[in-house]
Design an enzyme around this catalytic site. Sequence first.
Site, PDB file in Angstrom:
ATOM      1  N   LYS A   1     -13.046  -1.178   7.695  1.00  0.00           N
ATOM      2  CA  LYS A   1     -11.826  -1.836   8.776  1.00  0.00           C
ATOM      3  C   LYS A   1     -12.974  -1.751  10.092  1.00  0.00           C
ATOM      4  CE  LYS A   1      -9.990  -1.554   4.849  1.00  0.00           C
ATOM      5  NZ  LYS A   1      -8.674  -2.672   4.386  1.00  0.00           N
TER       6      LYS A   1
ATOM      7  N   ASP B   1      -1.264   6.973   6.891  1.00  0.00           N
ATOM      8  CA  ASP B   1      -2.945   6.059   6.618  1.00  0.00           C
ATOM      9  C   ASP B   1      -2.769   5.115   7.028  1.00  0.00           C
ATOM     10  OD1 ASP B   1      -4.060   4.069   4.800  1.00  0.00           O
ATOM     11  OD2 ASP B   1      -2.548   3.835   3.385  1.00  0.00           O
TER      12      ASP B   1
ATOM     13  N   TRP C   1       0.731  -1.296  -0.150  1.00  0.00           N
ATOM     14  CA  TRP C   1      -0.024   0.361  -0.076  1.00  0.00           C
ATOM     15  C   TRP C   1       0.353   1.496   0.091  1.00  0.00           C
ATOM     16  CZ3 TRP C   1      -4.510  -0.294  -1.933  1.00  0.00           C
ATOM     17  CH2 TRP C   1      -5.177  -1.043  -2.020  1.00  0.00           C
TER      18      TRP C   1
END
Length: 365
Positions: free
Chosen positions: A195, A171, A102
């Site tokens: 999430k 992030d 990511w």
Amino acid sequence: MSNIHNFGAGPAKLPSEVFDELEEELVNFNGTGISLMETSHRSATYIKLNAEIQDVVRRLLNVPQNYKILFLQGGGQGQFAGVPLNLMSRTGTADYVITGIWSVIAAREARKYGNVRFATPQQDSYVNIPDLSTWDLDPNASYVHICDNETIDGVEYDFIPNTNGVPLVADMCSNIMSKKFDITKFGAVYGCAQKNIGTAGVTMVIVREDLLNQAMPACPSVFDWTLTAKNNSILNTPPMQAIEVMGRVLKWIERNGKLEKMEELAVKKSSMIYDYIDQSNGFYYAPVEKRFRSKMNIPFRVGPPKGDVDLENQFIEDAEKQGLIQLRGHSLVGGIRVSVYNSVTVEDVEVLLRFMKEFFKQHAK
């Protein structure tokens, strides 16, 4: 269904209490006689809800008043563009710390808007956080970007890096609201909801006020943090239902021990799984170094020496028959991935462990 144990990496399991609340409010939100989905985003009803959710975020994370809490659309990947569009213009360059897939994707997106430097040595595999002494940080960078928890690779920071005055941007899509941290150490953090804090559709950005008013001229209005802040996250019609779900989940966290309890349970649940993996004599193999193992996403392989695809497929097939779902690893890395977000219970993990032990008995040689 009570016999389903959902370990999905996102969209992820939601607390059963939240479903009960949503069912009651679905067609008659807060006594209005209509659904929130039918309610004007300019109405007093929604404006009040918007403020209430921001207040919960401030309480849970102890967010000072010089930080703005924004609700945007576009998911975490939207903010891969939103971050440079709002911050890169300060100096035209940014440092990206690469610790997994990511952070690579985030850096690739940011390169469209300025000069991106990789601040850490290149790695053949992502199994740790490179020692801070090896980081090459540019004091002239607009910001330093990290991915606090790599959802695919299972690598998580256990420290907040010192960036020597350069704004730190994180992030936190997959671990925000799973632990306490000092928000004042960051210039900005962002996290998509599906999430730990809700369902897909809304992304939360927390940004220090002095970093506003710097968006590139080409920045789309819907990604402009300054415009969003000035309009209190109601620049256009927000994803109100997703924001309501997020608010419900945040209030559930607040009622159930706040972030201290979420962190305690995250350590317990992840340790239960890692401990058994480590005791399996290599039948189950977790590649990430112990210090940096994620407490949210646990990737591992099944079958020696470091994974047997046929055996992993059998593992997933047998698990699903017992109601253990969404265990397949990300398509880019394969294997198995167990996500133990806040809504996943200790009991869910216990059922998984019983299955893993039985599978070991049947297939270990």
